[in-house]
Design an enzyme around this catalytic site. Structure first.
Site, PDB file in Angstrom:
ATOM      1  CE  LYS A 193      37.667  15.657 -47.340  1.00  0.00           C
ATOM      2  NZ  LYS A 193      37.702  14.730 -46.210  1.00  0.00           N
TER       3      LYS A 193
ATOM      4  CB  ALA B 252      39.695  17.663 -37.490  1.00  0.00           C
TER       5      ALA B 252
ATOM      6  CE  LYS C  22      53.991   6.999 -33.379  1.00  0.00           C
ATOM      7  NZ  LYS C  22      53.673   6.883 -34.814  1.00  0.00           N
TER       8      LYS C  22
ATOM      9  N   GLY D 189      48.971  -6.891 -42.509  1.00  0.00           N
ATOM     10  CA  GLY D 189      50.033  -6.002 -42.986  1.00  0.00           C
ATOM     11  C   GLY D 189      51.060  -5.760 -41.893  1.00  0.00           C
TER      12      GLY D 189
ATOM     13  CE1 TYR E 251      58.054   3.674 -42.083  1.00  0.00           C
ATOM     14  CE2 TYR E 251      57.146   2.551 -44.009  1.00  0.00           C
ATOM     15  CZ  TYR E 251      58.149   3.312 -43.417  1.00  0.00           C
ATOM     16  OH  TYR E 251      59.222   3.689 -44.149  1.00  0.00           O
TER      17      TYR E 251
ATOM     18  CG  HIS F 219      79.662   8.583 -19.579  1.00  0.00           C
ATOM     19  ND1 HIS F 219      79.443   7.450 -20.334  1.00  0.00           N
ATOM     20  CD2 HIS F 219      79.886   8.166 -18.310  1.00  0.00           C
ATOM     21  CE1 HIS F 219      79.551   6.389 -19.551  1.00  0.00           C
ATOM     22  NE2 HIS F 219      79.819   6.789 -18.321  1.00  0.00           N
TER      23      HIS F 219
END
Ligand code: NAI
Length: 470
Positions: free
Chosen positions: A35, A37, A51, A182, A185, A446
């Site tokens: 409905k 995107a 991100k 809050g 996350y 390494h």
């Protein structure tokens, strides 16, 4: 076949488009309805834009704090350009999802779907389309309608100063002062991002600590970094109400704790107190699909709802609400409709928080494993003993591996740079039931951060080389 489509997928996010593409690859005729995107929350107002902004904020912050490396820079962030750059990334990605669906011969419907009867649904097309209210018949359906931000009573997302995560990720300017409600996350990720580009951030959390699902050994690393960034963390306070401040033109948040009320002024209040499933829009009860008391559509182990021919996947089907879990469920649902040869076993779901430093976990924590009766062995390495971390000036954090008594890796936690990338090695070990000694015997290049995983695996048997064994 007698139906308009074999499989009707409802929702074009990471759950829906993945299920549609895989089912089509397996030779099934698929229709996908979306409905808004393509790409859903993840691509449009979640993982990808957050991100992108976090990467840019990290770059600005690193450049501005590299004096000890002899780099003298004072980056200026033009948020409008940054926001446009992020939006371009989002639209490139969403366009490519739509193209991929078309290239996989999936019929696309721009509109909202509601069940009418066992095998028919009504489509309310996107505005302007004249074929409104048409009916589509299907043999199977997959519900992948996702989730939306929860709101606090009195905090209406229609009001300009009140943001949810979608507003925060689509705004074309950044607030000078931001209160985040809050410390979960979303709150922790966006508090970090905005503070790195110069916003003055306060975080209000009802509980006594951030990220309630994690232990204090994990959260203290991230809280320490946030405090260094100047973020004001307030615990034990609940957002109660807000009002426009006539004196300053700002908004005033009123919080309540056990014994007092406090107020905070800012330009925007970002409410990030959790997400809830979007399940009512498909009219599930009309055809006997049951939901739990939080609105999640109930499914069995093979993701079938209470109606055998209808599946539910992704956020709408329950926690954890993570795109990669949605993806995995999508493949399983598609295979239930059109079985194929490949094996898809249920597996541990990694979890990542893109704070600074990043936090990533997979499988059991030590406490969870012991509660489930495991006699655990732990291997743990602080990042300050890792050469690559030292050379990046990123030594806060650790790698921890949890094994059962026989040495099989059953979980891991990484706190540090690139934890989001590194956790896949431990996820693979959990999935393959690898033993710590096998990971320890694997040659890791390494100098890399991944060597800390090898060292943590060595530490399970007190054989770490670059760190004292616990
Ligand atoms: P959350 O559940 O992680 O955290 C919400 C926090 O708000 C809790 O700590 C809670 O105690 C607090 N809270 C609730 N009401 C409050 C009030 N009135 N005043 C002050 N504090 C209050 O929810 P969040 O951060 O919104 O994330 C939702 C979901 O999105 C997550 O569960 C996760 O599935 C997904 N997500 C995952 C990400 C990742 O894996 N990197 C990133 C972003 C979202």
């Amino acid at each position: 076949m007698g139906y308009d489509t074999e499989v009707l997928v409802i929702g074009g996010g990471p759950a829906g488009y993945t299920a549609a593409i895989r089912a089509s690859q397996l030779g099934v005729d698929v229709t996908l309805a979306e409905k808004d995107a393509y790409g859903g929350t993840c691509l449009n107002t979640g993982c990808i834009p957050s991100k992108a902004l976090i990467s840019a904020a990290n770059m600005a912050h690193e450049a501005g704090t590299a004096a000890q490396m002899g780099i003298d820079a004072n980056p200026i962030v033009d948020y409008s350009t940054l926001s446009n750059w992020k939006s371009n990334i989002v639209s490139q990605f969403t366009r490519s999802v739509e193209k991929l669906c078309k290239a996989n011969n999936i019929s696309l419907i721009d509109g909202e779907v509601q069940f009418e009867s066992d095998h028919t649904a009504t489509v309310t097309r996107t505005e302007g389309d004249e074929s409104n209210g048409t009916s589509i018949s299907f043999q199977y359906a997959i519900i992948a309608t996702g989730s939306k931000p929860i709101s606090i009573p009195g905090f209406n997302y229609e009001d300009e100063p009140i943001w949810n995560s979608s507003h925060a990720l689509t705004a074309s300017s950044s607030p000078d002062e931001l209160v985040v409600v809050g410390a979960g996350y979303i709150g922790m990720e966006l508090a970090t991002m905005f503070s790195k580009i110069g916003t003055d951030v306060t975080v209000i959390e009802a509980l006594d600590d951030a990220l309630p699902a994690y232990g204090s050994d994990v959260t203290h690393v991230v809280k320490k970094r946030l405090k260094e960034l100047g973020v004001d963390l307030q615990f034990g306070e609940r957002a109660a109400s807000w009002n426009e401040s006539t004196d300053t033109g700002q908004v005033e948040l009123v919080t309540e704790s056990v014994d007092e009320k406090k107020t905070y002024l800012s330009d925007r209040i970002l409410v990030a107190i959790g997400r809830e499933p979007i399940s009512e829009t498909v009219a599930p009860e009309k055809i006997g699909i049951t939901r739990d008391d939080r609105g999640f559509i109930e499914t069995d182990g093979s993701l079938r709802t209470s109606r055998d021919h209808i599946f539910a996947i992704g956020d709408v089907a329950g926690e954890p609400m993570l795109a990669h879990k949605a993806n995995h469920e999508a493949i399983r649902a598609a295979r239930s409709i059109a079985p194929d040869e490949s094996s898809v076993s249920a597996c541990a779901v990694p979890s990542v928080i893109f704070t600074d430093p990043e936090i990533a976990t997979v499988g059991y924590t030590q406490e969870e494993a012991e509660a489930d009766g495991y006699d655990t062995r732990i291997g743990e390495i602080p990042l300050r003993s890792n050469g690559r971390a030292l050379s990046m000036a990123e030594t806060d954090g650790f790698v921890r591996i949890i094994t059962s008594q026989n040495g099989s890796i059953i979980g891991g936690t990484i706190v540090g740079p690139e934890a989001s990338e590194l956790i896949s090695e431990i996820a693979l070990a959990v999935q393959l039931e690898a033993k710590a000694e096998q990971v320890a015997a694997t040659i890791h290049p390494h100098p890399t951060l991944a060597e800390a995983i090898k060292e943590a695996a060595e530490n399970v048997r007190d054989k770490a080389i670059h760190s004292l064994n616990r």
